[in-house]
Design a protein around this motif. Structure first.
Motif, PDB file in Angstrom:
ATOM      1  N   VAL A 173       0.832  -1.202   0.000  1.00  0.00           N
ATOM      2  CA  VAL A 173       0.000   0.000   0.000  1.00  0.00           C
ATOM      3  C   VAL A 173       0.868   1.254   0.000  1.00  0.00           C
ATOM      4  N   MET A 174       1.955   1.223   0.742  1.00  0.00           N
ATOM      5  CA  MET A 174       2.873   2.361   0.755  1.00  0.00           C
ATOM      6  C   MET A 174       3.489   2.573  -0.627  1.00  0.00           C
ATOM      7  N   ALA A 175       3.871   1.479  -1.279  1.00  0.00           N
ATOM      8  CA  ALA A 175       4.444   1.567  -2.619  1.00  0.00           C
ATOM      9  C   ALA A 175       3.411   2.078  -3.620  1.00  0.00           C
ATOM     10  N   TYR A 176       2.174   1.629  -3.468  1.00  0.00           N
ATOM     11  CA  TYR A 176       1.077   2.086  -4.330  1.00  0.00           C
ATOM     12  C   TYR A 176       0.864   3.586  -4.187  1.00  0.00           C
ATOM     13  N   THR A 177       0.879   4.073  -2.965  1.00  0.00           N
ATOM     14  CA  THR A 177       0.709   5.510  -2.708  1.00  0.00           C
ATOM     15  C   THR A 177       1.840   6.315  -3.326  1.00  0.00           C
ATOM     16  N   LEU A 178       3.063   5.877  -3.090  1.00  0.00           N
ATOM     17  CA  LEU A 178       4.230   6.599  -3.610  1.00  0.00           C
ATOM     18  C   LEU A 178       4.287   6.547  -5.133  1.00  0.00           C
ATOM     19  N   LEU A 179       3.879   5.414  -5.712  1.00  0.00           N
ATOM     20  CA  LEU A 179       3.867   5.292  -7.174  1.00  0.00           C
ATOM     21  C   LEU A 179       2.893   6.279  -7.800  1.00  0.00           C
ATOM     22  N   LEU A 180       1.669   6.333  -7.258  1.00  0.00           N
ATOM     23  CA  LEU A 180       0.676   7.272  -7.777  1.00  0.00           C
ATOM     24  C   LEU A 180       1.143   8.714  -7.623  1.00  0.00           C
ATOM     25  N   MET A 181       1.714   9.036  -6.473  1.00  0.00           N
ATOM     26  CA  MET A 181       2.180  10.394  -6.235  1.00  0.00           C
ATOM     27  C   MET A 181       3.330  10.754  -7.168  1.00  0.00           C
ATOM     28  N   ALA A 182       4.252   9.832  -7.366  1.00  0.00           N
ATOM     29  CA  ALA A 182       5.394  10.083  -8.252  1.00  0.00           C
ATOM     30  C   ALA A 182       4.931  10.295  -9.693  1.00  0.00           C
ATOM     31  N   ILE A 183       3.970   9.492 -10.135  1.00  0.00           N
ATOM     32  CA  ILE A 183       3.454   9.634 -11.498  1.00  0.00           C
ATOM     33  C   ILE A 183       2.763  10.983 -11.678  1.00  0.00           C
ATOM     34  N   CYS A 184       1.897  11.334 -10.739  1.00  0.00           N
ATOM     35  CA  CYS A 184       1.140  12.582 -10.846  1.00  0.00           C
ATOM     36  C   CYS A 184       2.062  13.800 -10.816  1.00  0.00           C
ATOM     37  N   ILE A 185       2.992  13.833  -9.878  1.00  0.00           N
ATOM     38  CA  ILE A 185       3.888  14.985  -9.764  1.00  0.00           C
ATOM     39  C   ILE A 185       4.781  15.110 -10.993  1.00  0.00           C
ATOM     40  N   SER A 186       5.300  13.974 -11.488  1.00  0.00           N
ATOM     41  CA  SER A 186       6.161  14.018 -12.676  1.00  0.00           C
ATOM     42  C   SER A 186       5.392  14.477 -13.905  1.00  0.00           C
ATOM     43  N   VAL A 187       4.131  14.055 -14.020  1.00  0.00           N
ATOM     44  CA  VAL A 187       3.307  14.484 -15.163  1.00  0.00           C
ATOM     45  C   VAL A 187       3.081  15.990 -15.135  1.00  0.00           C
ATOM     46  N   PHE A 188       2.743  16.523 -13.977  1.00  0.00           N
ATOM     47  CA  PHE A 188       2.484  17.966 -13.867  1.00  0.00           C
ATOM     48  C   PHE A 188       3.763  18.790 -14.042  1.00  0.00           C
ATOM     49  N   LEU A 189       4.891  18.282 -13.571  1.00  0.00           N
ATOM     50  CA  LEU A 189       6.133  19.035 -13.671  1.00  0.00           C
ATOM     51  C   LEU A 189       6.724  19.018 -15.078  1.00  0.00           C
ATOM     52  N   THR A 190       6.475  17.948 -15.828  1.00  0.00           N
ATOM     53  CA  THR A 190       7.040  17.831 -17.172  1.00  0.00           C
ATOM     54  C   THR A 190       6.162  18.448 -18.250  1.00  0.00           C
ATOM     55  N   ASP A 191       4.922  18.755 -17.926  1.00  0.00           N
ATOM     56  CA  ASP A 191       4.005  19.342 -18.915  1.00  0.00           C
ATOM     57  C   ASP A 191       3.307  20.540 -18.291  1.00  0.00           C
ATOM     58  N   ALA A 192       3.540  21.711 -18.902  1.00  0.00           N
ATOM     59  CA  ALA A 192       2.950  22.937 -18.358  1.00  0.00           C
ATOM     60  C   ALA A 192       1.447  23.009 -18.595  1.00  0.00           C
ATOM     61  N   ASP A 193       0.954  22.249 -19.570  1.00  0.00           N
ATOM     62  CA  ASP A 193      -0.473  22.239 -19.893  1.00  0.00           C
ATOM     63  C   ASP A 193      -1.210  21.351 -18.889  1.00  0.00           C
ATOM     64  N   VAL A 194      -2.004  21.976 -18.044  1.00  0.00           N
ATOM     65  CA  VAL A 194      -2.718  21.225 -17.007  1.00  0.00           C
ATOM     66  C   VAL A 194      -3.697  20.228 -17.613  1.00  0.00           C
ATOM     67  N   THR A 195      -4.344  20.617 -18.725  1.00  0.00           N
ATOM     68  CA  THR A 195      -5.318  19.733 -19.368  1.00  0.00           C
ATOM     69  C   THR A 195      -4.665  18.440 -19.838  1.00  0.00           C
ATOM     70  N   LYS A 196      -3.517  18.558 -20.486  1.00  0.00           N
ATOM     71  CA  LYS A 196      -2.799  17.358 -20.940  1.00  0.00           C
ATOM     72  C   LYS A 196      -2.376  16.511 -19.745  1.00  0.00           C
TER      73      LYS A 196
END
Length: 255
Positions: A18-41
């Motif tokens: 469960v801890m790994a699942y939480t960290l995986l989701l958080m890492a994916i979401c943060i990396s997506v937002f940081l690598t793409d300035a377009d919030v919609t994408k």
């Protein structure tokens, strides 16, 4: 019931999975937002990933935990506790833990980087999707005695909702391509919680124009206030009905 739920929730919170699942989701979401300035994408990317990972982890982990705690369940059944309270306690404990992992892993980054109506709907949709597949996992678990068969059935449910259903819809549309089926498609989506979640989120991003006439029809229905309530209502049905069936089967099941 709540004492059982508390014990199970505390046990699951300590789980590395469960801890790994939480960290995986958080890492994916943060990396997506940081690598793409377009919030919609970014929201589209997170939605695509969410519709694959969240149902899979929810259904597999809930099924596995149910069978791994079989001896604990037998002990509870031997006590003066109703089977309804036992199963609901297990459901509340498991669902609260996995749902908390989703809300931390996805909810927090979305609220920080893409706060708005679309972000809130994405979080609500993902939460209901989590509860839906935990309910389906419980249904698969109480229906099977063998752990391997139970997990296999749970995976088949996920496989059907994620891949097979879309293939069947394509075959249906190809076979009846001479007929107007746009309105029929709206009814068909009710048979798949993942499709309901996908349409509900994507149509909030104003990209229905890319889907042609069908997209415009979906936008008129699912994009309206009634359509949103209808979609959330159907997701609630997918959450409640399998749980009710599970309770009825569990009451009569010989452990």
């Amino acid at each position: 019931m709540f004492k059982i739920a508390k014990y199970i929730a505390l046990d699951i919170i300590k789980s590395k999975v469960v801890m790994a699942y939480t960290l995986l989701l958080m890492a994916i979401c943060i990396s997506v937002f940081l690598t793409d300035a377009d919030v919609t994408k970014g929201l589209v990317s997170i939605t695509t990933i969410m519709l694959i990972i969240v149902p899979l982890v929810s259904v597999v982990y809930a099924t596995t935990y149910y069978f791994n705690a079989a001896e604990f369940t037998e002990l509870l059944v031997s006590q003066p506790i109703s089977r309804k309270n036992i199963l609901l306690g297990k459901y509340i404990g498991i669902s609260s833990s996995i749902l908390s992992a989703f809300l931390i892993g996805v909810g927090v980054p979305v609220l920080l980087f893409a706060f708005g109506s679309t972000g809130v709907i994405l979080i609500l949709t993902g939460s209901l999707l989590t509860l839906c597949f935990i309910s389906l996992a419980f249904l698969a678990s109480v229906a099977m005695r063998d752990k391997a068969k139970g997990i296999g059935l749970a995976l088949m449910i996920w496989f059907y909702c994620s891949i097979i259903f879309d293939g069947l819809v394509l075959v249906f549309l190809y076979a009846l391509s001479d007929y107007p089926l746009e309105k029929v498609l709206i009814a068909i989506t009710a048979f798949n919680p993942i499709d309901l979640a996908r349409i509900l989120v994507l149509l909030q991003l104003d990209i229905a124009a890319l889907m042609g006439y069908t997209g415009a029809l979906f936008q008129d229905f699912f994009g309206s206030g009634f359509g949103i309530v209808f979609s959330f209502g159907l997701l609630m049905v997918w959450f409640v009905v399998p749980l009710i069936i599970s309770l009825r089967v569990f009451r009569k099941k010989d452990l």
